[in-house]
Design a protein around this motif. Structure first.
Motif, short mmCIF file in Angstrom:
data_model
loop_
_atom_site.label_atom_id
_atom_site.label_comp_id
_atom_site.label_asym_id
_atom_site.label_seq_id
_atom_site.Cartn_x
_atom_site.Cartn_y
_atom_site.Cartn_z
N LEU A 1 54.92 4.47 52.87
CA LEU A 1 55.05 5.90 52.54
C LEU A 1 56.39 6.45 53.01
N LEU A 2 56.83 6.03 54.18
CA LEU A 2 58.15 6.46 54.67
C LEU A 2 59.26 5.92 53.76
N ALA A 3 59.11 4.68 53.30
CA ALA A 3 60.13 4.08 52.44
C ALA A 3 60.28 4.84 51.13
N VAL A 4 59.17 5.25 50.53
CA VAL A 4 59.26 5.96 49.24
C VAL A 4 59.64 7.42 49.43
N THR A 5 59.66 7.89 50.68
CA THR A 5 60.13 9.25 50.97
C THR A 5 61.66 9.32 50.92
N LEU A 6 62.33 8.22 51.25
CA LEU A 6 63.79 8.22 51.40
C LEU A 6 64.57 8.75 50.19
N PRO A 7 64.22 8.39 48.97
CA PRO A 7 65.05 8.88 47.85
C PRO A 7 65.08 10.40 47.72
N ASN A 8 64.05 11.08 48.18
CA ASN A 8 64.02 12.54 48.07
C ASN A 8 63.27 13.14 49.26
N PRO A 9 63.87 13.12 50.45
CA PRO A 9 63.16 13.59 51.65
C PRO A 9 62.92 15.09 51.68
N ILE B 1 70.11 7.04 60.98
CA ILE B 1 70.83 8.22 60.49
C ILE B 1 70.27 8.76 59.18
N ALA B 2 69.40 8.00 58.52
CA ALA B 2 68.82 8.47 57.26
C ALA B 2 68.00 9.73 57.48
N GLU B 3 68.02 10.61 56.48
CA GLU B 3 67.20 11.83 56.54
C GLU B 3 65.84 11.52 55.94
N TRP B 4 64.78 11.84 56.68
CA TRP B 4 63.42 11.53 56.23
C TRP B 4 62.63 12.78 55.91
N ARG C 1 59.60 15.08 49.11
CA ARG C 1 58.50 14.13 49.35
C ARG C 1 58.05 14.21 50.80
N ASN C 2 56.75 14.16 50.98
CA ASN C 2 56.15 14.28 52.31
C ASN C 2 55.26 13.06 52.55
N ALA C 3 55.66 12.21 53.50
CA ALA C 3 54.92 10.97 53.76
C ALA C 3 53.52 11.23 54.29
N ALA C 4 53.34 12.35 54.98
CA ALA C 4 52.02 12.67 55.54
C ALA C 4 51.10 13.30 54.52
N ASN C 5 51.67 13.82 53.44
CA ASN C 5 50.88 14.46 52.39
C ASN C 5 51.40 13.99 51.04
N PRO C 6 51.22 12.72 50.74
CA PRO C 6 51.84 12.14 49.54
C PRO C 6 51.18 12.61 48.25
#
Length: 247
Positions: free
Chosen positions: A204-212, A172-175, A215-220
């Motif tokens: 990269l997905l984990a560090v995206t969670l605080p500000n989805p 349910i988390a927003e990514w 933050r873009n996991a594919a373009n960090p």
């Protein structure tokens, strides 16, 4: 001509003398009943959500439906999620997940002390607290929301297994904007299922969670890449911290 005195009915006098509720009091009573129902509803849903065949949706997903916006979410069972993703999320969001009972009181007390001293505070939300917020509460920050989060988190940790709680959280988390759940996130960012995520992708997905939203996991960004490196290292050393999930 005699006149009869009309005998008065004592019951009628009592009913006439009984005070009637004003419209304002009736409205307030309805409002209080509604507030109580809203607060009680999550506690009725928690035992139902323990059933593995149920796939709960978050308040953000409900808002997407109400406003007519589309969103992506593909539910995946816990065993279909790469362990490196679970390890990365735990070490990024809640390193004491297996040790506490829904709330990390030590971390929370430190935040309260910092706030009372006027210092900048850091987050102390555990994964159960974040799950409670995502499932049942508005996303706006407030002291009231935090007060509601805590007993909900403790109730979920008591009723659900740690695996079920983590499964629901990751689903349910927003990514990303309009992207919910780790399966949709893995597909959107990297074109792979959640079961096939690499260590770096998981970090990269984990560090995206605080500000989805930003933050873009594919373009960090450079900072995201640095944080992902830290999380990747912690995840590789997390064996003692994840026993409640993989024993």
């Amino acid at each position: 001509m005699t006149t009869r005195k009309r005998q008065s009915n004592p019951q009628s006098r009592q009913s006439d003398a009984r005070p009637r509720r004003s419209p304002l009091r009736r409205i307030l009573a309805w409002i209080l009943a509604l507030v109580f129902a809203v607060i009680a509803l999550p506690y009725l849903l928690i035992p139902l959500y323990a059933l593995p065949q149920l796939h709960p949706v978050s308040t953000l997903m409900l808002s997407e439906i109400v406003t007519g916006r589309s969103y992506e979410r593909q539910w995946v069972d816990f065993d279909q999620i790469a362990p490196v993703l679970v390890q990365s999320v735990m070490m990024s969001e809640d390193g004491q997940y297996c040790a506490h009972s829904g709330v990390d009181w030590e971390a929370l007390n430190l935040v309260i002390d910092d706030a009372l001293e006027g210092e900048a505070t850091r987050g102390a939300s555990t994964i159960p607290m974040q799950t409670a917020k995502n499932l049942f509460l508005p996303s706006t920050r407030s002291v009231l929301r935090k007060a509601l989060e805590i007993p909900l988190a403790m109730a979920m940790d008591l009723v659900w297994s740690k695996r079920r709680l983590m499964e629901i959280y990751l689903n349910i988390a927003e990514w990303a904007p309009g992207v919910y759940g780790v399966e949709a996130a893995a597909q959107a960012y990297f074109g792979v299922p959640a079961a096939k995520l690499s260590r770096r992708q998981a970090a990269l997905l984990a560090v995206t969670l605080p500000n989805p939203i930003k933050r873009n996991a594919a373009n960090p960004s450079r900072n995201m890449t640095r944080l992902a490196g830290v999380i990747e290292k912690r995840a590789s050393q997390s064996g003692a911290y994840i026993k409640c999930l993989y024993d």
